[in-house]
Structure formats: structure tokens, C-alpha cells
Scaffold this motif. Structure first.
Motif, PDB file in Angstrom:
ATOM      1  N   PRO A 577       0.844  -1.208   0.000  1.00 43.06           N
ATOM      2  CA  PRO A 577       0.000   0.000   0.000  1.00 43.06           C
ATOM      3  C   PRO A 577       0.876   1.254   0.000  1.00 43.06           C
ATOM      4  O   PRO A 577       1.982   1.253   0.548  1.00 43.06           O
ATOM      5  CB  PRO A 577      -0.785  -0.119   1.316  1.00 43.06           C
ATOM      6  CG  PRO A 577      -0.613  -1.534   1.765  1.00 43.06           C
ATOM      7  CD  PRO A 577       0.712  -1.974   1.238  1.00 43.06           C
ATOM      8  N   MET A 579       2.283   4.767   1.057  1.00 46.57           N
ATOM      9  CA  MET A 579       2.409   5.641   2.222  1.00 46.57           C
ATOM     10  C   MET A 579       3.126   6.896   1.746  1.00 46.57           C
ATOM     11  O   MET A 579       4.321   6.874   1.472  1.00 46.57           O
ATOM     12  CB  MET A 579       3.207   4.955   3.333  1.00 46.57           C
ATOM     13  CG  MET A 579       2.515   3.759   3.933  1.00 46.57           C
ATOM     14  SD  MET A 579       3.555   2.971   5.178  1.00 46.57           S
ATOM     15  CE  MET A 579       2.448   1.687   5.758  1.00 46.57           C
ATOM     16  N   THR A 584       2.727   7.538   7.681  1.00 48.10           N
ATOM     17  CA  THR A 584       1.527   6.744   7.862  1.00 48.10           C
ATOM     18  C   THR A 584       0.798   7.219   9.115  1.00 48.10           C
ATOM     19  O   THR A 584       1.240   8.159   9.787  1.00 48.10           O
ATOM     20  CB  THR A 584       1.866   5.246   7.939  1.00 48.10           C
ATOM     21  OG1 THR A 584       0.656   4.482   7.939  1.00 48.10           O
ATOM     22  CG2 THR A 584       2.683   4.921   9.176  1.00 48.10           C
ATOM     23  N   THR A 585      -0.314   6.556   9.414  1.00 51.08           N
ATOM     24  CA  THR A 585      -1.125   6.909  10.583  1.00 51.08           C
ATOM     25  C   THR A 585      -1.506   5.634  11.320  1.00 51.08           C
ATOM     26  O   THR A 585      -1.447   4.535  10.750  1.00 51.08           O
ATOM     27  CB  THR A 585      -2.414   7.633  10.149  1.00 51.08           C
ATOM     28  OG1 THR A 585      -3.228   6.704   9.394  1.00 51.08           O
ATOM     29  CG2 THR A 585      -2.106   8.850   9.301  1.00 51.08           C
ATOM     30  N   GLU A 588      -4.048   3.739   9.278  1.00 49.48           N
ATOM     31  CA  GLU A 588      -3.506   2.976   8.151  1.00 49.48           C
ATOM     32  C   GLU A 588      -2.793   1.726   8.637  1.00 49.48           C
ATOM     33  O   GLU A 588      -2.945   0.636   8.063  1.00 49.48           O
ATOM     34  CB  GLU A 588      -2.553   3.854   7.340  1.00 49.48           C
ATOM     35  CG  GLU A 588      -3.251   4.938   6.537  1.00 49.48           C
ATOM     36  CD  GLU A 588      -2.287   5.777   5.714  1.00 49.48           C
ATOM     37  OE1 GLU A 588      -2.767   6.497   4.816  1.00 49.48           O
ATOM     38  OE2 GLU A 588      -1.063   5.718   5.978  1.00 49.48           O
ATOM     39  N   ALA A 591      -5.319  -0.804   9.515  1.00 50.75           N
ATOM     40  CA  ALA A 591      -5.909  -1.422   8.325  1.00 50.75           C
ATOM     41  C   ALA A 591      -4.975  -2.476   7.732  1.00 50.75           C
ATOM     42  O   ALA A 591      -5.421  -3.551   7.299  1.00 50.75           O
ATOM     43  CB  ALA A 591      -6.228  -0.349   7.281  1.00 50.75           C
ATOM     44  N   ARG A 611       8.125   1.657   3.031  1.00 55.21           N
ATOM     45  CA  ARG A 611       6.751   1.216   2.917  1.00 55.21           C
ATOM     46  C   ARG A 611       6.616  -0.138   3.623  1.00 55.21           C
ATOM     47  O   ARG A 611       7.597  -0.734   4.034  1.00 55.21           O
ATOM     48  CB  ARG A 611       6.341   1.069   1.432  1.00 55.21           C
ATOM     49  CG  ARG A 611       6.588   2.305   0.580  1.00 55.21           C
ATOM     50  CD  ARG A 611       5.840   3.535   1.077  1.00 55.21           C
ATOM     51  NE  ARG A 611       5.956   4.656   0.169  1.00 55.21           N
ATOM     52  CZ  ARG A 611       6.823   5.649   0.295  1.00 55.21           C
ATOM     53  NH1 ARG A 611       7.674   5.684   1.307  1.00 55.21           N
ATOM     54  NH2 ARG A 611       6.844   6.642  -0.571  1.00 55.21           N
ATOM     55  N   LEU A 629      -8.356  -2.391   1.893  1.00 51.74           N
ATOM     56  CA  LEU A 629      -7.386  -1.306   2.023  1.00 51.74           C
ATOM     57  C   LEU A 629      -7.945  -0.012   1.439  1.00 51.74           C
ATOM     58  O   LEU A 629      -7.736   1.081   1.981  1.00 51.74           O
ATOM     59  CB  LEU A 629      -6.072  -1.700   1.335  1.00 51.74           C
ATOM     60  CG  LEU A 629      -5.275  -2.827   2.007  1.00 51.74           C
ATOM     61  CD1 LEU A 629      -4.130  -3.280   1.107  1.00 51.74           C
ATOM     62  CD2 LEU A 629      -4.738  -2.399   3.365  1.00 51.74           C
ATOM     63  N   ALA A 632     -10.132   1.822   3.714  1.00 57.65           N
ATOM     64  CA  ALA A 632      -9.400   2.560   4.748  1.00 57.65           C
ATOM     65  C   ALA A 632      -8.679   3.772   4.160  1.00 57.65           C
ATOM     66  O   ALA A 632      -7.906   4.439   4.862  1.00 57.65           O
ATOM     67  CB  ALA A 632      -8.398   1.636   5.436  1.00 57.65           C
ATOM     68  N   MET A 634      -6.499   3.714   1.578  1.00 55.84           N
ATOM     69  CA  MET A 634      -5.146   3.416   1.085  1.00 55.84           C
ATOM     70  C   MET A 634      -5.213   2.964  -0.368  1.00 55.84           C
ATOM     71  O   MET A 634      -6.122   2.239  -0.774  1.00 55.84           O
ATOM     72  CB  MET A 634      -4.482   2.349   1.949  1.00 55.84           C
ATOM     73  CG  MET A 634      -4.395   2.709   3.424  1.00 55.84           C
ATOM     74  SD  MET A 634      -3.278   1.638   4.353  1.00 55.84           S
ATOM     75  CE  MET A 634      -1.686   2.262   3.809  1.00 55.84           C
TER      76      MET A 634
END
Length: 819
Positions: A577, A579, A584-585, A588, A591, A611, A629, A632, A634
Motif C-alpha cells: 500500500p 504511504m 503513515t497513521t 492505516e 488497516a 513502505r 485497504l 481505509a 489506502m
């Protein structure tokens, strides 16, 4: 004195090579008659695969056309299979009654494909793979059928499978063994090759035994059934499970056969000294060779005796295999599996696609196997054949001849420095058994200046082509300043066309061509549908030249791009995914963790580009995983295609006490600006907040380093197999200027780079001064380039998604897999 009569049965590579050698030694000794079962002149059987793949035509692989036979006074009977040898009357008789008397008879009937003795083997659509007729059947079947099964994962089977995939078929390779090409590769190299082939769409059923071939409703073959009860569909079944020497004619004539026609060191049959045998049909000291090089060794010895010189002896061959398997270099020689009393030196870089294994015994090299980087294969083979004590060379052996030379100087080891220092006896072309001395002699005596001329006069590099680079090095070292290297920018894209990359791009731009069929029709492509080399290139040139207008063709992308994930060696997939800027958070991360647990992902890894990689995802889980994903927020990291990969950042002035610029903020801006960008090859960026360069900006395609007055921009770095330090490009005062300069550089690369050409090679080709003049010095041109980039990306959906419109970059992007 009247000429003697020489008859050759079998118009293949080994038999005709023997005639060529006889004509050199004793051109007036024989009246020669040749019987060939196929309706063609002598052709290069090794190159049947490019014909199947659509990269060459039959006429391209002819070695000796009909005029050659006429020029040498040879009577040629094509399409006539000899059915009887009358040893008492010394004549041969073909099926149609044509006969010819002989004083000397040469049998070169080759081999026949082994057809598995299973029910259904005689169904229409079940074939072997040995000749032009078999190749034509596959081409014709691919035009109307979907599913193909190739039985046998040796070289021939893999090449057949690759050609059928390029013809549009869904192909499964069935193999009884635990790994592919087990006679040429160990398991590690084979696994790497398999992963590469799977990335091209090839499927495998290893350790599977075929039990039965089942008919379809129309009477053709329709399915393959295995011993375990499993069935898979098959509109075409290609048997590539081995070959058997074709000895039926010799046996009927009373010649002694045991795994081939038994011959002595003079290549005479032990039953009848008037009759000789060479090639795959001959058994010498219990061995029937299937590689080309030993067969040509036999041809030289046999010709020596047919010319009544009587001095040469064939004592067997030490074989090596240096091949391109569907474009991938592999090499093996000797006892590469190792045994009692041996030890192995290993180099294994899976990510870089390189594997080397050298097997030693009593401080001599006895075997080698290599994948990806085979440039030192000839040197290793020379050391192996000579059986030299490696001495102090041992510690430097793995790093190749150039490294050994630079660290040991003139050690006396053959080939330790370069092509120039190879001994004349060093074998350069394994397929045709051509040594360096023969090439040098031909260059000097015949005034050869090009690779094509060397091929024509010596046969070196004229078969599989893997030694072409070494032959060119010999040309350069022999001719010195008179050597003119081939301009690779003028080299055709592939065998489907005579046009090079530049000519194709120019035609697309000037004639506003908008689809692959339009390009092929306008430029008179040699093949109806192109191949796996030209189609992705054409697709890229179209969409990069005419954004929002050209027809994008998803099927002209590789499987990784179509599947939105990176296929792994075990057939599972890797999902990355995106970033933005490496940021990121918790949401994320949650998820990603939920997806990893839900789909039982075995490995979760942080990548070098900052990543998170989910490794081991099943293909059937990919759509649902991406749906989760996406939900969420992403999107894809595009870690699978020719695109913007990542923008790596350090924490910069946002957090670091040494930071001079806000590197994370700029990294996110750059990545969002470039998201969904097609490019000739993958592109990586990095932003470092200060000269300490923690984000490794100096080896990226575009690297930005924060300084007190703003930023320094570097371009054309490469962190791959051969690391290249990026060039200093210019300075920029703020984020906006960095984005404009970086975007303009990448757009220039997008517009002028050849497909699969990294930025480092593009800049090397056109020159850094030229790029600076376009981007740094000419501010109006820079602005125009940047605007064209933004226009190309504006409104574009994710290029790997199966949608044609919708939001992009920052918003949710739905993803549908191509089956």
C-alpha cells in the motif's frame, strides 16, 4: 580420378556442418547427395522458439538455402525420408523410390521427441516440438484456441510455453521433477527462473505425473488428467519431455545401436566402417549428446576422416550451457550439483536477480551454475576445462575475471583480465565450438569489421547469441581504433520490426498514432500481434505521447501490473500500500494489520523505500484485500510497474535538530504530484533534510538534499546491481521550484527515454549537458515540460485499475484485477 560418392541422410545442423568441413578440407573429393525429410534447406533448430514467439520468420533461421547446395554441386532431395539402407549394394532408398549409391554414408538423422505412452497421446492437438512443422501447428492453434499444456520443463518446454503465451494462450507447464530445468540448473537458480516466468504469466504443475489425455467434444484433445485425479483444460498439448536418438533406419540396416548408433573415436559405426554417424543419433562412449557444441566437435573429426586425413579423434566433450531462457541469462557447466569431496562458493542476490554457485574440488573448479549475470561464464568454463589449480585466485573467483585481474595483476590464469588476454584456445561460442583463435584469425585474414560479418564467417554468436558481447570485445581488441561499435540507439526494438525506439516514437508523434494496431499497420510490423518485447513498449509510447487520447492496452502490461501485486517465487503475491513520503497513521497501520490477519499473510516487512510489504498473499485474495485497504483510504504503492515507486524521506526540519528543510512535507508533495505516472522504467525519489543525506538521495533517479539556502537537486542515480551515484543537477530556492525542476526532468525522460531504459542510462545516452540545457538553462522549456506532465496526469485514474474515469491521487481509488 573419379570422385567418390558421399551420401548424407539428414539435412540438419550436425550433418550439414560436417559437409561444410569436408568442403573446406577436400572440396573436390566427393559427389555429394543429401536426403532431408523436411521440405526445407538446413535451418537453425535453436531459433525455432523466436519463430514461435513471432520475433523471427522461418526464412530468418535458414542456415544454408537451396542456392548454397547448388553452388557446391550438392544434389538435394528435400521432403524425402530414407526408408532403407542397402549395405550390400551400397545405396540408400527413399519412401518414394528415389535412390542414391554411396562410397561413404553419413547418418545424421537426429532425434525424435519422446511421446509419453499415455491414453490419448494420438489425439489431434497432441504434438512434439522438434521442427518447423510442429512450430506452425502451434502458431495455427494459438490463433483459435485458448488453453495449452506443455509437458516438460526443460529448455525446449519453457521456450514453447513462452512462445504460446506471446501468441495469447493460457499456458500451464507440467513437469515430473521437483524443479524446472534440473539438468541445467540447481534448485535455487531454477526457483528464481520460475518466479520470473510466472511473472510473465506462465503457470506450473511441478511433481505432477500425466495419467491420460482426455478428448473434447470435437474429437481433439480437451484436457490433461494427472495421476492424482486432477484435470486441467488443454486445447493443445506439447510434448517436450525429452528426446530419443532416431536409430530406426540404422537398426533396420543391421548397425549396432545402444542409446544411439554406436560410433568409434573416428565417428565410424563399429559395424560398418564405410558408414559414419554424427549428431543426436550417434552414441560415443555410451553418450548421445543433445547440445549443439559437441555435435559440431563431432562434425570436425568426422570431416577429417571423410577427407582421408585420418588424424583426428573425438574423445567426448566437456559441455557447458549458456542460454537465454525467454530472455533471462543462465549458465551451467560441469558438476554444478556437487558431490563427495566438493565444496561450493555461493553468491545469492534474489532481489537483484543474481545467483552464482561455483563448485570446487581439490582447489580446482569442477562445476558452475549462474542465473542473471553470466558474463564470466566463458572464463569459468575455461578454468574448468583446463583443471588449473586456482591458487590465490580462489579468494577472488566469485567476483569474475575483471576483479581478479585488477587485484592480482597478470596471474597467468586464462582470461583473468579481459577478452584481449583470453588464450586462442579459449572457447567463445559454446553452441558452435568456436575458439578465440579462430575468430581473431578470421578478423585479420578476411578483414571483418562487424559482429554480423564474424557470425557469417565463423558461426560464432549465430545460434543462441549469448556470446555476442564477448565476440564484440574480441573484435574491439583485435581491430583497436579501427573498430566501430554498433550504435545501440539504432537497434530494432525486437525481431517483429526493423524500426528502432526513436523511429517508433517519432512516427507516433508525427502521425498521431493512437493504438497498437495503428502503429503496426503504419510501420508494417512483421508479425500480426507483436511480442512481449514490443507491445509493452508501444503501449507506453502511445499513452505517454498522447495522454487522454491514445488507447491504453492493459494486456500489454506484465502480470505484476495487471494483478496489482508482485508475483513471488512460490506463486503468491506481494502487496505494497502507498504511504505518501513514507508517512503513515495509526488508522492505516491498523488497516494493514487487519488485512494481514484476515488474509493470513505470512510475512510483513518494511521495505527499503519506507513502505510496508505484505508478502505471501494468495491471488484469489487480492481483490478483497485491495477492497479492504481502499475502504481505509489506502491506494496502491505501484511497487510493481514502470512508474513512480516511492519518495523516501528523512524526518527533516519537522523533527530533526540538524534538519535545514522540511523534507517530509516536500516528499509528500512530490509523491502526490507524480502519483499514477507512467515512465519508461521504475522511478525512485528521495528528499533529505540536510547534507547528512539520511534518505540516500545520492543514488536515486531524482534526489533532493536540503541546504541552508534551499535545495540541491541530483539526477540519474541508480541503487541497483551496479550502483551509480547521481549527478549534481542544480540548486532550487523553494519547494515550488524543486517540484517544477523535478517534474520537468521526469517529463523529458518520459518523452525521450526508451522503454525499459533507466534514467541513468537515458542521461548517459543523451548527455547531462543536453538535459541541463532543456531543464535548467531554458526556463520556458522547463515550465512547458512541467505543464505537460501535469496535463498527462490530470484526471488520470490509477493506470492499473480497470476504470476509465474517476478521482485520483488523494482520494479513494477502486481497483479491479485483470484476470
Amino acid at each position: 580420378m573419379a570422385k567418390q560418392k558421399l551420401v548424407l541422410i539428414g539435412n540438419g545442423m550436425a550433418g550439414v556442418r560436417t559437409l561444410e568441413e569436408v568442403l573446406k578440407l577436400a572440396p573436390e573429393q566427393y559427389d555429394i547427395t543429401v536426403f532431408g525429410a523436411e521440405p526445407h534447406g538446413n535451418y537453425n533448430r535453436i531459433l525455432l522458439s523466436p519463430v514461435l514467439a513471432g520475433e523471427m520468420q522461418v526464412q530468418d533461421i535458414i542456415l544454408n538455402d537451396l542456392d548454397w547446395y547448388a553452388e557446391h554441386g550438392i544434389t538435394l532431395h528435400v521432403g524425402k525420408r530414407v526408408t532403407q539402407i542397402d549395405r550390400i549394394g551400397r545405396k540408400v532408398i527413399a519412401a518414394d523410390g528415389t535412390s542414391a549409391e554411396y562410397d561413404r554414408l553419413l547418418i545424421a538423422t537426429g532425434s525424435q521427441p519422446f511421446i509419453l505412452p499415455v491414453p490419448g497421446k494420438d489425439l489431434p492437438g497432441v504434438i512434439g516440438y522438434r521442427d518447423i512443422a510442429d512450430t506452425q501447428v502451434m502458431i495455427d492453434t494459438a490463433a483459435s484456441k485458448q488453453h495449452a499444456v506443455v509437458i516438460g520443463a526443460g529448455l525446449l518446454g519453457l521456450e514453447a510455453a513462452n512462445g504460446l503465451i506471446l501468441r495469447g494462450m493460457d499456458v500451464t507447464v507440467v513437469h515430473l521433477g521437483e524443479w524446472i530445468m534440473e539438468r541445467q540448473l540447481d534448485k535455487t537458480a531454477a526457483d528464481m527462473l520460475q518466479a520470473s516466468l510466472e511473472a510473465k504469466g506462465m503457470k506450473f504443475r511441478l511433481a505432477h505425473q500425466t495419467a491420460e489425455l482426455l478428448p473434447a467434444a470435437d474429437g481433439r484433445v480437451g484436457a490433461v488428467k494427472f495421476k492424482n485425479g486432477e484435470e486441467i483444460p488443454a486445447d493443445l498439448v506439447v510434448m517436450a519431455a525429452g528426446i530419443r536418438p532416431d536409430t530406426a533406419l540404422a537398426e533396420a540396416a543391421g548397425l549396432h545401436c545402444n542409446r544411439g548408433i554406436v560410433v568409434s573415436d573416428t565417428l565410424q559405426t563399429i559395424t560398418d566402417p564405410r558408414i559414419y554417424a554424427v549428431g543426436e543419433c550417434a552414441a560415443h562412449r555410451g553418450i548421445a549428446y543433445g547440445l549443439v557444441a559437441p555435435l559440431f566437435d563431432q562434425a570436425k573429426v568426422c570431416a577429417n576422416h571423410l577427407a582421408q586425413m585420418g588424424i583426428a579423434r573425438y574423445q567426448g566433450s566437456v559441455t557447458s550451457t549458456k542460454l537465454k531462457v525467454t530472455g533471462i541469462d543462465v549458465f551451467s557447466a560441469g558438476d554444478f550439483m556437487g558431490g563427495e569431496g566438493t565444496e561450493a562458493i555461493l553468491l545469492h542476490d534474489r532481489s537483484g536477480g543474481v545467483y552464482k554457485k561455483l563448485v570446487l574440488k581439490d582447489n580446482t573448479l569442477v562445476g558452475a551454475v549462474m542465473y542473471g549475470d553470466t558474463v564470466d561464464g566463458s572464463w569459468y568454463f575455461q578454468l574448468l576445462r583446463e583443471g588449473k589449480d586456482l591458487g590465490e585466485l580462489r579468494d577472488h573467483l566469485m567476483f569474475g575475471q575483471s576483479y581478479a585481474s585488477s587485484h592480482l595483476g597478470d596471474t597467468g590464469h586464462a582470461g583473468a583480465s579481459s577478452a584481449a588476454s583470453l588464450p586462442d584456445s579459449a572457447q567463445v561460442c559454446g553452441c558452435n565450438g568456436v575458439c578465440k583463435g579462430s575468430i581473431v584469425k578470421a578478423i585479420q585474414e578476411k578483414g571483418l569489421f562487424t559482429l554480423d560479418e564474424v557470425k557469417k564467417h565463423t558461426k560464432a554468436a549465430s545460434s543462441c547469441g549469448s556470446c555476442s558481447g564477448l565476440v564484440e570485445q574480441i573484435l574491439a581488441s583485435t581491430l583497436g581504433g579501427a573498430y566501430q561499435a554498433v550504435d545501440t540507439t539504432k537497434k530494432a526494438i525486437c525481431g517483429c520490426t526493423d524500426h528502432n525506439h526513436g523511429e517508433v516514437r517519432q512516427a507516433i508523434r508525427e502521425q498521431k498514432l493512437l493504438s497498437i494496431p495503428q502503429v503496426m499497420a503504419t510501420l508494417e510490423w512483421k508479425t500480426p500481434n507483436g511480442c512481449a518485447t514490443c507491445r509493452p513498449a508501444l503501449n507506453y509510447y502511445l499513452v505517454s505521447t498522447w495522454p487522454h487520447e491514445a488507447q491504453d492496452d492493459p494486456q500489454s502490461r506484465f502480470i505484476n501490473e495487471r494483478a496489482h501485486a508482485n508475483i513471488q517465487k512460490d506463486g503468491t503475491y506481494s502487496v505494497v500500500p502507498r504511504m505518501w513520503g513514507g508517512l503513515t497513521t495509526p488508522a492505516e497501520l491498523r488497516a494493514i494489520a487487519d488485512a494481514a490477519e484476515k488474509y493470513q499473510v505470512p510475512t510483513v516487512k518494511v521495505t527499503g523505500g519506507q513502505r510496508i510489504d505484505l508478502l505471501g498473499v494468495k491471488k484469489e485474495d487480492l481483490p478483497k484485500m485491495w477492497e479492504d485497504l481502499n475502504a481505509a483510504g489506502m491506494v496502491s504503492g505501484h511497487a510493481y510497474g514502470k512508474s513512480i515507486r516511492t519518495v523516501k524521506t528523512c524526518v527533516g526540519a519537522e523533527h530533526c535538530r540538524f534538519g535545514t528543510q522540511r523534507s517530509m512535507d516536500l516528499g509528500v508533495k512530490l509523491e502526490k504530484m507524480l502519483f499514477a505516472m507512467w515512465s519508461p522504467h521504475k522511478v525512485k525519489l528521495a528528499v533529505s533534510g540536510c547534507p547528512r543525506n539520511c534518505a540516500e538521495s545520492g543514488i536515486k533517479d531524482v534526489g533532493i538534499i536540503g541546504v541552508d539556502a534551499g535545495y540541491e537537486i541530483y539526477v540519474a542515480g541508480n541503487g541497483g546491481i551496479k550502483t551509480e551515484v547521481a549527478h549534481f543537477f542544480c540548486k532550487a530556492k523553494d519547494d515550488a521550484e524543486v517540484m517544477e525542476i523535478s517534474g520537468a526532468f521526469l517529463q523529458l525522460y518520459r518523452e525521450e527515454g526508451w522503454y525499459l531504459e533507466r534514467t541513468v542510462h537515458y542521461v548517459s545516452r543523451v548527455g547531462l549537458d543536453y538535459v541541463k540545457a532543456q531543464v535548467v538553462d531554458d526556463q520556458e522549456n522547463r515550465k512547458a515540460l512541467h505543464e505537460r506532465l501535469l496535463y498527462a496526469l490530470q484526471g488520470e485514474p490509477d493506470p492499473w485499475a480497470e476504470i476509465t474515469q474517476g478521482p485520483r491521487r488523494k482520494e479513494f481509488i477502486p481497483i479491479t484485477l485483470v484476470a
